[in-house]
Design a protein around this motif. Sequence first.
Motif, PDB file in Angstrom:
ATOM      1  N   ARG A 417       0.820  -1.145  -0.010  1.00 60.20           N
ATOM      2  CA  ARG A 417      -0.008  -0.045   0.167  1.00 60.20           C
ATOM      3  C   ARG A 417       1.049   1.190   0.237  1.00 60.20           C
ATOM      4  N   TYR A 419       1.734   5.165  -0.339  1.00 59.16           N
ATOM      5  CA  TYR A 419       1.318   6.498   0.218  1.00 59.16           C
ATOM      6  C   TYR A 419       1.655   7.594  -0.848  1.00 59.16           C
ATOM      7  N   LYS A 420       0.762   8.291  -1.309  1.00 56.56           N
ATOM      8  CA  LYS A 420       0.805   9.198  -2.240  1.00 56.56           C
ATOM      9  C   LYS A 420       0.615  10.797  -1.603  1.00 56.56           C
ATOM     10  N   TRP A 429       5.865   9.532  -3.723  1.00 56.57           N
ATOM     11  CA  TRP A 429       5.399   8.051  -3.019  1.00 56.57           C
ATOM     12  C   TRP A 429       6.089   7.907  -1.840  1.00 56.57           C
ATOM     13  N   SER A 432       4.861   4.789   3.855  1.00 56.37           N
ATOM     14  CA  SER A 432       3.808   4.601   5.418  1.00 56.37           C
ATOM     15  C   SER A 432       3.475   6.177   5.284  1.00 56.37           C
ATOM     16  N   ASP A 433       2.380   6.214   6.217  1.00 52.92           N
ATOM     17  CA  ASP A 433       1.812   7.616   6.648  1.00 52.92           C
ATOM     18  C   ASP A 433       2.670   8.421   7.153  1.00 52.92           C
ATOM     19  N   ARG A 436       5.463   9.952   5.209  1.00 51.76           N
ATOM     20  CA  ARG A 436       5.039  10.988   4.203  1.00 51.76           C
ATOM     21  C   ARG A 436       4.367  12.313   5.047  1.00 51.76           C
TER      22      ARG A 436
END
Length: 504
Positions: A417, A419-420, A429, A432-433, A436
């Motif tokens: 998964r 995260y953008k 990209w 992980s949150d 980011r």
Amino acid sequence: MTLLKREEWHDITRLTDWDFTYVDDGTVFPEAMSGGGATERERWHAWREDYRCSYGEYVATQRQKETAAYSVKAALQRTNLFDNLDEGTKTNSKLHFGSLTQIEYLAVPAELTMARFGLTGGWRNMAVLGALDEMRHTQLNAFFAHELVSKDIHYDWATKAYHTNNWAIIAGRAFFDGTMTSPSAVDIALGLPFTIETGFTNLQFVALAAGALEAGDVNFANLISSIQTDEARHAQQGGPTLDAIMETDPAHAQWVIDRTFWLCQRLFSIVTGPSMDYYTPLESREQSYREFMQEWICEQFLASIEDYGLQKPWYWDEFIECLDQSHHSGHLGTWFYRWTLFWNPNAGVSKAEREWLCSKYPKWEETWGPLWDQVIHNVNDGRPDLTLPTTLPWICKMCNLPVGCATSPGSVNYPVRPYKLVHNGKKYWFCSDPCRRIWWEDRNHMAHQRTIIDRLMDGSVQPADLTGCFDYMGISSEEMGDDAFNMAWAFDYAEEYAARMAAS
């Protein structure tokens, strides 16, 4: 003249502060370099380290440590101890030397920043000794590794690694430069002594020393144990600094520590996680990576920050989830990309090792078993070429590690998964949150950070393929990593594979 007792003269020698008459205080200690913020200078004069040490005492103690470390090394040089070590044990020392030798040297200017811009004499005095410590650690690592270069070229990476653009080294530089090179003295103290050295160096040095000693690598265990004895002294710069800054800017302290902890655990999940759970011989494993992290990091870290009035990091639940996943994903990824490494990763999934992993991580078989089964199938089918990559992985813009090596295992049951984030019309990209969010908060400094994929896409890597990547990373054909045991572990499953083939 009557001699003063130590407790009477020691503070006189360490608290060398005075009022400046020829220049204002802000010129001597500019905010950008000191980081004191709104904290009054009088508050900094209350800065006290628990373990106080004069220069004379320091030299005497270090002399004893040096004598002990080099004496053991000299004695072991006359034996064939190294030649008889398990290949996984050798892998642990290669990974340590290449990943951390030059980082010890990077810590020297970090300590000297605190020695010059620390806001009280006691802190500056402690930082000077800390700089000497880090110089000693660099010399020990480089010297111990150098004697092994003639036996294995991978040990040359103790001095070579951080002068290359190897993908793992780019990740290491991104984190350690941001922690030790550019911050103020206060931020260095919160990031390096408080967050890294009171927690993660225990993980690398205490756990690895115990495993190395159990596995018979007395020389390496002796080396890192000697280094670890210094950490308790200069690591104590963090606590008094945090105590002072909490009165005026607790939010900033919380952010620096939270950010450093997350990025540090991401890096150590690649450096230490596989070492403990896959590379160390099965009979020599004391604890799993998760068990050690929960005891030495989770409990002690939370207790320490709560003592100072800080809150649990916002990502804590995600971090706990990582302990069951990220280093397994990181290990599988590094093994798959083993030709890009400066060490020989041990797959560590023989039948007995797999049983141990399942006992420590109940969901290991469900999550990782099918992926390793495919590797086993390819090896026993005479297709080891299918266990090697044809392109590079998706890299996180913040931690510079593969996107699948965070909380998402990347197996058939748990798809990756990403995260953008879109900034100034450009997509970024992340794994992980937390990565980011950290990037976003520090985006003015991070926007121009280049991952290995960025370098491939902008033409820095030529030719723009895996061959060009090997050259760009500084890896020669004789230095490429490979499976530590030449796939022997996979043949543990040969009979089962043959039976399946016969049945089909």
